[in-house]
Design an enzyme around this catalytic site. Sequence first.
Site, PDB file in Angstrom:
ATOM      1  N   SER A 578       0.834  -1.194   0.000  1.00 41.59           N
ATOM      2  CA  SER A 578       0.000   0.000   0.000  1.00 41.59           C
ATOM      3  C   SER A 578       0.876   1.254   0.000  1.00 41.59           C
ATOM      4  O   SER A 578       1.603   1.491  -0.964  1.00 41.59           O
ATOM      5  CB  SER A 578      -0.966  -0.038   1.190  1.00 41.59           C
ATOM      6  OG  SER A 578      -1.968   0.929   1.053  1.00 41.59           O
ATOM      7  N   ASP A 663     -10.138  -2.966  -5.410  1.00 33.18           N
ATOM      8  CA  ASP A 663      -9.458  -2.213  -4.355  1.00 33.18           C
ATOM      9  C   ASP A 663     -10.063  -0.815  -4.227  1.00 33.18           C
ATOM     10  O   ASP A 663     -10.126  -0.063  -5.197  1.00 33.18           O
ATOM     11  CB  ASP A 663      -7.962  -2.112  -4.671  1.00 33.18           C
ATOM     12  CG  ASP A 663      -7.127  -1.684  -3.478  1.00 33.18           C
ATOM     13  OD1 ASP A 663      -7.651  -0.969  -2.600  1.00 33.18           O
ATOM     14  OD2 ASP A 663      -5.947  -2.068  -3.429  1.00 33.18           O
ATOM     15  N   HIS A 698      -8.340  -4.431  -1.548  1.00 39.45           N
ATOM     16  CA  HIS A 698      -7.063  -4.061  -0.946  1.00 39.45           C
ATOM     17  C   HIS A 698      -6.493  -5.141  -0.041  1.00 39.45           C
ATOM     18  O   HIS A 698      -5.286  -5.353   0.004  1.00 39.45           O
ATOM     19  CB  HIS A 698      -7.240  -2.769  -0.141  1.00 39.45           C
ATOM     20  CG  HIS A 698      -5.969  -2.030   0.123  1.00 39.45           C
ATOM     21  ND1 HIS A 698      -5.223  -1.450  -0.884  1.00 39.45           N
ATOM     22  CD2 HIS A 698      -5.304  -1.760   1.278  1.00 39.45           C
ATOM     23  CE1 HIS A 698      -4.165  -0.850  -0.363  1.00 39.45           C
ATOM     24  NE2 HIS A 698      -4.190  -1.030   0.936  1.00 39.45           N
TER      25      HIS A 698
END
Length: 726
Positions: A578, A663, A698
């Site tokens: 991330s 995501d 995600h």
Amino acid sequence: MKSNFFYSLIIFSIIFLSCKKEKQEPELAKAHLSIETPTAKKIAEELKTHGDTRVDNYFWMRLSDEQKNNEIPDRQTQDVLDYLNAENAYKDAAMKHTESLQKKLYTEIVSRIRKDDSSVPYNDNGYSYYTRFEEGLDYALYCRKQIKDAAEEEIILNGPEMAEEKAFFSIGGRSISMNNELLGYAIDTVSRRRYTIFFKNLKTGELLPDKLDNTSGRIAWANDNKTVFYTSKDSVTLREDKVYKHVLGTDQSKDELVFDEKDETFSTYVYKSRSDKFIFIVSSQTLSSESRYLNADTPNGAWKVIQPRERDLKYSVAHLGEYFYIRTNKDATNFKLVKTPVTTTTKENWVDVIPHRKDVLLQSFTVFKNYLALGERNNGLRTIRVMKWNGEDDHYIEFNDPAYLAYATTNLDFDTNILRYTYTSLTTPFSTIDYRMDTKEQTILKEQEVVDPNFSKDNYISERTYATARDGVKIPISLVYKKDTQISSKTPLLLYSYGSYGSSTEPYFSTTRLSLLDRGFVYAIAHIRGGQEMGRYWYEDGKLLKKKNTFTDFIDVGQFLNKEGYSSPEHMYARGVSAGGLLMGAVANMKPKLWNGVIAAVPFVDVVSTMMDETIPLTTFEFDEWGNPKNKEYYEYMLSYSPYDNVEAKEYPNMLITTGYWDSQVQYWEPAKWTAKLRELKTDDNLLILDTDMETGHGGASGRFERYKRVALEYAFMLDLEGIKE
């Protein structure tokens, strides 16, 4: 392109690499050179800001949720799907020779996990709650028993049944009414973290007709057992912006809006105090927060603000007796603990309980009737401090590992002398421990089981050392490796970090990681600026116009490890997730020859374009983290490090990039565009693969074991580059 098209082009002339890399230098696997690489079409999009023009050839990859959800894709959607599928097919073909290794890694990772495991029960309002897994099932059973002799188990949520025939399934928040009869729970079946809340009668097992869509997944029960408060999300940005009151038996369209957070830089959430006396609504952003409260006995009453929001003032609230206890940064960079009467809550009434300290970060606190437990961070490590309210018997729980993680966990009982906490280190599995605050006795309730007869934590070595950054700052490094690993320039090493949002990278145990350690890898954590390991200033020195410290710290740690003989650029790997993927993109641009391989998972790499677009989730309330590019100074600074904008014609390391089509935090098009631009410009013949999970977001795959398939892919990527086949 279709997957079998790529497979048909594979030439099975793969160079076989030695398993015993310590005896000879491995050659890189070059199977991918015989496979045609995907090519994304280019449509030049001119992006003009502050008199500067950027040309983005892959801007077209962005899709709206509506486009993604179309049963019949439009041309743009189909082009995106074709490209992502082509990249997935290329990944499958390029890694085909590692399939047996991936299967072996997955099998051994999963085999270390006890299949019929259960959590340590916690007590609440006359019941004991726990989760358990049954062998062969991928989802948990959520259970409870009454606290009495010979109590029977109640399965309040049956995860395996609920997840049947769903590509993705996640249970979010769960909350029980005060009379123990009703359960509110949240479900996400898309992986966009937009939850639907359902209600279940635990006496009859029946579902109520009430259904709350588009929520954050959390509720707070009023004490009347029929009123709940919940947070909804903006349908475009997914910002948690509104709090509603719902009365059971009514339609969601009739719910009363009790709070609307109109400032787009804030998000909001609702929770109930441990005392069950108050319900809180919190609005927060990077630099400021605001809490309002309501007596849980009067759900139709008026909400009151504890302290009106101010820039650079953050605070969080707990309740005990006649006081609110507040952790705040008011005149306290590293935070302090204050208290204030419930009747007079604004900041002029705050009285210090634990004063500010320059060298200790106050991270959390737990209040009991007779004791106060503090989660502190000192010299980069978390500690637990316990004291009586009168200041007597003030002490720290002692821990012996050079690098570890310890934190208070579920403590719902106020009137107790027992603090429950979790402890782990790089060599010690997670343990749940009850600590008697009066006698200092400890009881280990459960230690994470490693299902491997050959495992012993004594077989591994943990170290703590420091690298000197280019500006003279000392950066902590945590390392772990197997005792029989020969440390030298030929030792493979994986360096991991995150370095954003003040989130500290903790040195915890991982059964998964054993698959690397047992094959001779060193695993290292760089505790770089942007996290909060060394206090709040550590975070402040790694954000906004100081963000590049995060990247140079990581590079300096890598160079230090090479200089000290832990590894070398031919055998060093970097991984981040991330915002840690942003770190990977930056260091790949800045120091590409320092790494043999880079793994960037769900990476935030298109910094400027994302932060320019306020319709994208997370953008507006992150301006104080990255800066607002509508300000020229921030635009130019962000542009100077944005990984996507700084790809250029040069050699890059071997790279594995992962993403999820759904995501909501880092949209899939960021890693997809980055991959396409790297393919276009890089001058090397190193491996570059993009792995897109078309079903998830995600957090990756749902379920207990499915996620480890991607871990096996990541490990096989590195092991293959090291010439390790088994």
